[in-house]
Design a protein around this motif. Structure first.
Motif, PDB file in Angstrom:
ATOM      1  N   THR A  20       0.834  -1.195   0.000  1.00  0.00           N
ATOM      2  CA  THR A  20       0.000   0.000   0.000  1.00  0.00           C
ATOM      3  C   THR A  20       0.869   1.245   0.000  1.00  0.00           C
ATOM      4  OG1 THR A  20      -1.877   1.087   1.083  1.00  0.00           O
ATOM      5  CG2 THR A  20      -0.184   0.170   2.517  1.00  0.00           C
ATOM      6  N   SER A  21       0.262   2.382  -0.274  1.00  0.00           N
ATOM      7  CA  SER A  21       0.950   3.666  -0.144  1.00  0.00           C
ATOM      8  C   SER A  21       0.033   4.606   0.631  1.00  0.00           C
ATOM      9  CB  SER A  21       1.316   4.249  -1.505  1.00  0.00           C
ATOM     10  OG  SER A  21       0.164   4.599  -2.215  1.00  0.00           O
ATOM     11  N   VAL A  22       0.656   5.462   1.441  1.00  0.00           N
ATOM     12  CA  VAL A  22      -0.084   6.390   2.294  1.00  0.00           C
ATOM     13  C   VAL A  22       0.466   7.790   2.050  1.00  0.00           C
ATOM     14  CG1 VAL A  22      -0.679   6.974   4.683  1.00  0.00           C
ATOM     15  CG2 VAL A  22      -0.420   4.582   4.023  1.00  0.00           C
ATOM     16  N   ASP A  23      -0.427   8.757   1.923  1.00  0.00           N
ATOM     17  CA  ASP A  23      -0.022  10.147   1.731  1.00  0.00           C
ATOM     18  C   ASP A  23       0.111  10.823   3.092  1.00  0.00           C
ATOM     19  OD1 ASP A  23       0.440  12.735   0.903  1.00  0.00           O
ATOM     20  OD2 ASP A  23      -1.595  13.077   0.168  1.00  0.00           O
ATOM     21  N   LEU A  24       1.350  11.124   3.501  1.00  0.00           N
ATOM     22  CA  LEU A  24       1.612  11.806   4.768  1.00  0.00           C
ATOM     23  C   LEU A  24       2.179  13.204   4.523  1.00  0.00           C
ATOM     24  CD1 LEU A  24       3.183   8.900   6.875  1.00  0.00           C
ATOM     25  CD2 LEU A  24       0.817   9.692   6.824  1.00  0.00           C
ATOM     26  N   SER A  25       1.872  13.784   3.367  1.00  0.00           N
ATOM     27  CA  SER A  25       2.442  15.084   3.005  1.00  0.00           C
ATOM     28  C   SER A  25       1.959  16.219   3.910  1.00  0.00           C
ATOM     29  CB  SER A  25       2.136  15.420   1.545  1.00  0.00           C
ATOM     30  OG  SER A  25       0.748  15.463   1.332  1.00  0.00           O
ATOM     31  N   ASP A  26       0.844  16.056   4.598  1.00  0.00           N
ATOM     32  CA  ASP A  26       0.347  17.091   5.510  1.00  0.00           C
ATOM     33  C   ASP A  26       0.849  16.906   6.938  1.00  0.00           C
ATOM     34  OD1 ASP A  26      -1.052  18.404   3.542  1.00  0.00           O
ATOM     35  OD2 ASP A  26      -2.913  17.301   3.904  1.00  0.00           O
ATOM     36  N   MET A  27       1.641  15.862   7.192  1.00  0.00           N
ATOM     37  CA  MET A  27       2.104  15.585   8.542  1.00  0.00           C
ATOM     38  C   MET A  27       3.305  16.463   8.904  1.00  0.00           C
ATOM     39  SD  MET A  27       3.573  12.047  10.156  1.00  0.00           S
ATOM     40  CE  MET A  27       5.161  12.256   9.390  1.00  0.00           C
ATOM     41  N   PRO A  28       3.161  17.336   9.921  1.00  0.00           N
ATOM     42  CA  PRO A  28       4.308  18.155  10.333  1.00  0.00           C
ATOM     43  C   PRO A  28       5.268  17.351  11.205  1.00  0.00           C
ATOM     44  CG  PRO A  28       2.390  18.718  11.648  1.00  0.00           C
ATOM     45  CD  PRO A  28       1.942  17.678  10.657  1.00  0.00           C
ATOM     46  N   PHE A  29       6.555  17.605  11.037  1.00  0.00           N
ATOM     47  CA  PHE A  29       7.579  16.965  11.861  1.00  0.00           C
ATOM     48  C   PHE A  29       8.772  17.905  11.937  1.00  0.00           C
ATOM     49  CE2 PHE A  29      11.189  14.277  12.809  1.00  0.00           C
ATOM     50  CZ  PHE A  29      10.689  13.477  13.814  1.00  0.00           C
ATOM     51  N   GLY A  30       9.160  18.289  13.131  1.00  0.00           N
ATOM     52  CA  GLY A  30      10.324  19.147  13.302  1.00  0.00           C
ATOM     53  C   GLY A  30      10.174  20.509  12.658  1.00  0.00           C
ATOM     54  N   GLY A  31       8.978  21.064  12.656  1.00  0.00           N
ATOM     55  CA  GLY A  31       8.779  22.390  12.090  1.00  0.00           C
ATOM     56  C   GLY A  31       8.642  22.440  10.580  1.00  0.00           C
ATOM     57  N   CYS A  32       8.605  21.288   9.919  1.00  0.00           N
ATOM     58  CA  CYS A  32       8.421  21.264   8.467  1.00  0.00           C
ATOM     59  C   CYS A  32       7.574  20.047   8.101  1.00  0.00           C
ATOM     60  CB  CYS A  32       9.766  21.246   7.738  1.00  0.00           C
ATOM     61  SG  CYS A  32      10.724  19.753   7.987  1.00  0.00           S
ATOM     62  N   LYS A  33       7.334  19.874   6.836  1.00  0.00           N
ATOM     63  CA  LYS A  33       6.601  18.707   6.334  1.00  0.00           C
ATOM     64  C   LYS A  33       7.546  17.941   5.412  1.00  0.00           C
ATOM     65  CE  LYS A  33       2.156  20.873   6.872  1.00  0.00           C
ATOM     66  NZ  LYS A  33       0.949  21.376   6.250  1.00  0.00           N
TER      67      LYS A  33
END
Length: 166
Positions: A20-33
């Motif tokens: 499968t593939s999951v879109d995590l492009s909106d997930m913030p981490f460390g002040g960026c995406k």
């Protein structure tokens, strides 16, 4: 995405592959995406004596700014995926992040992939052996030594004074 496991639950020793593939492009981490590309997961679920074990890999390409040297980078990452899938709800006394409850005999792959990705992310680093910046002059130590004179050990300050008198 839900993975149907009803047949596997009644067949000890059997396996079921998944991808499968999951879109995590909106997930913030460390002040960026840092995830702009899909997170790909693949592996298998195995029924081992009635216990459903999921194994595989989660991979993507990170785009970020290094936490140690502040350099922009693009780096592929791959994390192991290991989870236990259970039809019964877990007790509230001890919640294991690697145990996932089945919903109507289905595993929620989006939840499992997201959890695996987040729990394996530690810091955004351009490379595992990033040397960072010099604490005195700010030079990027990955490009070479900075030329700053090392600070003497304060425990030897008295001996240094004796050497300076000569």
């Amino acid at each position: 995405m839900l993975l149907e496991l009803r047949k596997l639950m009644t067949s000890p020793g059997e396996t079921l592959p998944f991808e499968t593939s999951v879109d995590l492009s909106d997930m913030p981490f460390g002040g960026c995406k840092p995830v702009t590309e899909p997170v790909l997961a693949k592996g298998q679920v195995r029924n081992t004596a009635g216990v459903l074990e999921m194994t595989g890999t989660v991979e993507t390409v990170l785009h970020g700014v290094c936490d140690r040297c502040a350099t922009a980078f693009t780096r592929p990452v791959q994390y192991p995926l290991r989870a236990v899938l259970t039809p019964e709800p877990e007790s509230d006394d001890f919640e294991d992040p690697w145990v996932f409850e089945l919903q109507n005999d289905c595993a929620d792959l989006d939840d499992i992939v997201t959890t695996t990705f987040v729990l394996n992310m530690d810091k955004l680093l351009c490379s595992e052996d990033c040397k960072g910046l010099c604490s005195r002059c700010g030079a990027n130590l990955n490009l070479g030594p900075c030329g700053c004179k090392p600070e003497p050990d304060p425990r030897f300050a008295a001996l240094q004074q004796l050497l300076d008198k000569k």
